[in-house]
Design an enzyme around this catalytic site. Structure first.
Site, PDB file in Angstrom:
ATOM      1  N   HIS A  19       0.828  -1.209   0.000  1.00 21.59           N
ATOM      2  CA  HIS A  19       0.000   0.000   0.000  1.00 21.59           C
ATOM      3  C   HIS A  19       0.860   1.256   0.000  1.00 21.59           C
ATOM      4  CE1 HIS A  19       0.132   0.690   4.509  1.00 21.59           C
ATOM      5  NE2 HIS A  19       0.199  -0.640   4.552  1.00 21.59           N
ATOM      6  N   ASP A  57      -0.592   4.273   0.722  1.00 20.55           N
ATOM      7  CA  ASP A  57      -1.135   5.255   1.680  1.00 20.55           C
ATOM      8  C   ASP A  57      -0.460   5.069   3.028  1.00 20.55           C
ATOM      9  OD1 ASP A  57      -2.529   2.758   2.071  1.00 20.55           O
ATOM     10  OD2 ASP A  57      -4.053   3.800   3.243  1.00 20.55           O
ATOM     11  N   GLU A  76      -5.365   1.047   2.457  1.00 19.76           N
ATOM     12  CA  GLU A  76      -5.131   0.020   3.480  1.00 19.76           C
ATOM     13  C   GLU A  76      -5.343   0.581   4.869  1.00 19.76           C
ATOM     14  OE1 GLU A  76      -3.499  -2.815   6.238  1.00 19.76           O
ATOM     15  OE2 GLU A  76      -2.919  -0.721   6.051  1.00 19.76           O
ATOM     16  N   HIS A  79       2.843   3.747  12.729  1.00 21.21           N
ATOM     17  CA  HIS A  79       1.660   4.468  13.247  1.00 21.21           C
ATOM     18  C   HIS A  79       2.030   5.457  14.360  1.00 21.21           C
ATOM     19  CE1 HIS A  79      -1.578   1.410  11.723  1.00 21.21           C
ATOM     20  NE2 HIS A  79      -0.528   1.450  10.909  1.00 21.21           N
TER      21      HIS A  79
HETATM   22  N1  BES Z   1       1.121  -3.109   8.138  1.00 23.61           N
HETATM   23  C1  BES Z   1       0.086  -2.979   9.090  1.00 23.61           C
HETATM   24  C2  BES Z   1      -0.291  -4.277   9.763  1.00 23.61           C
HETATM   25  C3  BES Z   1       0.797  -4.973  10.542  1.00 23.61           C
HETATM   26  C4  BES Z   1       1.780  -4.274  11.193  1.00 23.61           C
HETATM   27  C5  BES Z   1       0.809  -6.326  10.590  1.00 23.61           C
HETATM   28  C6  BES Z   1       2.775  -4.926  11.888  1.00 23.61           C
HETATM   29  C7  BES Z   1       1.775  -6.972  11.307  1.00 23.61           C
HETATM   30  C8  BES Z   1       2.772  -6.283  11.954  1.00 23.61           C
HETATM   31  C9  BES Z   1      -1.133  -2.374   8.412  1.00 23.61           C
HETATM   32  O1  BES Z   1      -0.801  -1.276   7.612  1.00 23.61           O
HETATM   33  C10 BES Z   1      -2.096  -1.865   9.444  1.00 23.61           C
HETATM   34  O2  BES Z   1      -1.761  -0.929  10.112  1.00 23.61           O
HETATM   35  N2  BES Z   1      -3.285  -2.471   9.564  1.00 23.61           N
HETATM   36  C11 BES Z   1      -4.303  -1.979  10.445  1.00 23.61           C
HETATM   37  C12 BES Z   1      -5.631  -2.540  10.084  1.00 23.61           C
HETATM   38  C13 BES Z   1      -6.442  -1.767   9.099  1.00 23.61           C
HETATM   39  C14 BES Z   1      -7.800  -2.384   8.935  1.00 23.61           C
HETATM   40  C15 BES Z   1      -6.559  -0.301   9.415  1.00 23.61           C
HETATM   41  C16 BES Z   1      -4.048  -2.394  11.870  1.00 23.61           C
HETATM   42  O3  BES Z   1      -3.495  -3.472  12.115  1.00 23.61           O
HETATM   43  O4  BES Z   1      -4.429  -1.636  12.748  1.00 23.61           O
HETATM   44 MN    MN Z   2       0.791  -1.668   6.377  1.00 23.34          MN
HETATM   45 MN    MN Z   3      -0.499   0.450   8.987  1.00 21.44          MN
END
Ligand code: BES
Ligand code: MN
Ligand code: MN
Length: 457
Positions: free
Chosen positions: A86, A88, A152, A426
């Site tokens: 992604h 974004d 994403e 994040h």
């Molecule tokens: N890359 C992350 C997910 C992630 C991070 C998986 C570290 C494993 C280890 C992804 O971009 C993310 O932040 N996903 C969100 C969910 C989405 C529905 C907003 C999350 O996990 O909060």
């Molecule tokens: Mn991600």
């Molecule tokens: Mn993320």
């Protein structure tokens, strides 16, 4: 592979500068003030894919932000790898907590600091550069498709429709994703499970307007007080979630897998020290690694209401709000958990208030196989470049499209991530190690090679 290493060595600086240029674009999908930047990032990704040598690349519109699709088909009889990533990023707020501005990337002590450096521009761009390397050195062993999305971080709400409408085009033998982390740079791992998610917002209303807290306080329910009571009742003394039925579908993980997890390198003292906490806290009977991967959770992500301006204002507020997420494990269904929560939250509300539950996005948990050709190829690829067999490990984050791709396209994913949990995705000061960026670029071509060889049997 020697030739590829020489190419990587000779182009390291350019590979880094190209990523830095991409990171300068604040492609924050959650905030419409950045919509032009999100669209601009899509165009740049398309352009870079074309330069890297794809046959065609397209910015495909959706109801939200576009999907960048590109492909290089060398022989229909050969296997096809579908790369997902992604472009974004998460909002960079709070800006004042960054040591350097989030969209002005800087390298410090071997780490590249910027929003999106690890999640996911840096990891996604490793694939573009690995592909360029294979193209420029006549070393691409199979077909490649790229599907790089821009929603994403806001739940990929339009991706299922895109996948359904482009089922033929997206036909592939494996989905390859770098959007997760490894245990450590000297302890490579491959993610074999992700948690699902139910995200919602609650509103608790007391009196029809804000009241004087002296004149009415003590006689009228304060919705913030009530909301706090309600929230704290959602966990029991063992830190288990009290919503009836919450654990019903939860799949207990085998002793064998738990034993294997217990052997993964993990230092609790270091973990606590990193976070500056004296003690971890979580569900009784489970280790920290288990609590963050194979167990479901409930967390308040934000809470507000009443007066939060300067100084003091005596007020008994009319409303209180909270954003609540539940991380789910295999078999728990996001919709079902939303209903259980809603029913329970209404049931525990006192008659002195009214409550509303508003769903946001959600997604299903995923487990990926370790006995597949794709997993074995990924494992062998990491072994080749790290000199160690990667450890299979479930993680706590969510990538809802993994289950969606399996459902819609019938294709399973490999989660070959190169980030670290300490990369602060994040959070303020997100970073990505240059070691990790280059290691990813170096490892990916091995995956293509082993996957193609092993697919031929
Ligand atoms: N890359 C992350 C997910 C992630 C991070 C998986 C570290 C494993 C280890 C992804 O971009 C993310 O932040 N996903 C969100 C969910 C989405 C529905 C907003 C999350 O996990 O909060
Ligand atoms: Mn991600
Ligand atoms: Mn993320």
């Amino acid at each position: 592979m020697e030739q590829l290493n020489a190419y990587l060595e000779a182009n390291k600086e350019r590979f880094l500068n190209e990523l830095i240029d991409l990171l300068k674009i604040p492609s924050v999908s959650a905030d419409e003030n950045f919509s032009n930047d999100v669209l601009r990032a899509a165009e740049v990704v398309k352009q870079r894919l074309l330069e890297a040598g794809v046959d065609q690349a397209e910015v495909c519109p959706t109801k939200g932000y576009p999907v960048v699709y590109a492909e290089k088909i060398i022989d229909a009889a050969l296997p096809t790898v579908l790369v997902y990533g992604h472009y974004d990023v998460q909002p960079a707020d709070p800006y004042e907590l960054w040591d350097s501005p989030p969209f002005e990337p800087v390298v410090k002590n071997g780490d590249l600091y910027a929003r999106g450096s690890c999640d996911d521009k840096g990891q996604m761009y490793m694939h573009v550069k690995a592909f360029e390397m294979m193209m420029k050195n006549n070393a691409l062993p199979c077909n490649v498709k790229f599907m790089i999305e821009g929603e994403e971080e806001v739940g990929s709400v339009n991706l299922e429709t895109y996948a359904i409408e482009n089922k033929d085009r997206l036909k592939a033998d494996v989905v390859l994703i770098s959007d997760t982390s490894m245990i450590a740079n000297d302890a490579p791992s491959i993610t074999t499970g992700l948690r699902g998610l139910t995200y919602l917002e609650v509103e608790v209303t007391g009196p029809n307007r804000d009241l004087h807290s002296g004149v009415y306080g003590g006689a009228v329910a304060n919705p913030i007080n009530i909301l706090c009571d309600m929230i704290s009742s959602l966990h029991d003394a063992d830190r288990r979630v009290t919503i009836p039925g919450f654990y019903e579908a939860v799949e207990e993980v085998s002793k064998e897998e738990r034993d294997q997890m217990a052997r993964a390198p993990f230092n609790l003292d270091e973990y606590q020290r990193h976070l500056e906490i004296k003690e971890v806290m979580g569900e009784k009977g489970y280790t920290t690694l288990e609590r963050t991967s194979i167990r479901p959770t409930l967390d308040v992500n934000g809470i507000w209401g009443g007066y939060i301006g300067k100084g003091a204002k005596t007020v008994l507020p009319s409303k209180a709000y909270a954003k609540i997420s539940m991380r789910l494990v295999p078999n728990q269904k996001s919709e079902a958990i939303l209903h259980l929560f809603t029913k329970h939250f209404n049931a525990i509300a006192t008659p002195s208030v009214t409550v509303k539950v508003r769903p946001h996005h959600g997604g299903e948990a995923a487990v990926t196989p370790t006995d597949s050709i794709a997993y074995k190829a990924a494992s062998k690829a990491m072994e080749a470049t790290f000199g160690k067999t990667p450890i299979p490990l479930r993680t706590g984050g969510s990538i809802p499209i993994v289950t969606m791709f399996e459902k819609v396209l019938g294709v399973k994913s490999v989660l070959l991530g190169f980030g670290l949990d300490s990369d602060a995705i994040h959070s303020p000061n997100e970073k990505f190690g240059l070691f990790n960026y280059y290691k990813g670029i170096e490892t990916i071509p091995y995956f293509y090679r082993y996957f193609t060889e092993m697919s031929k049997g």
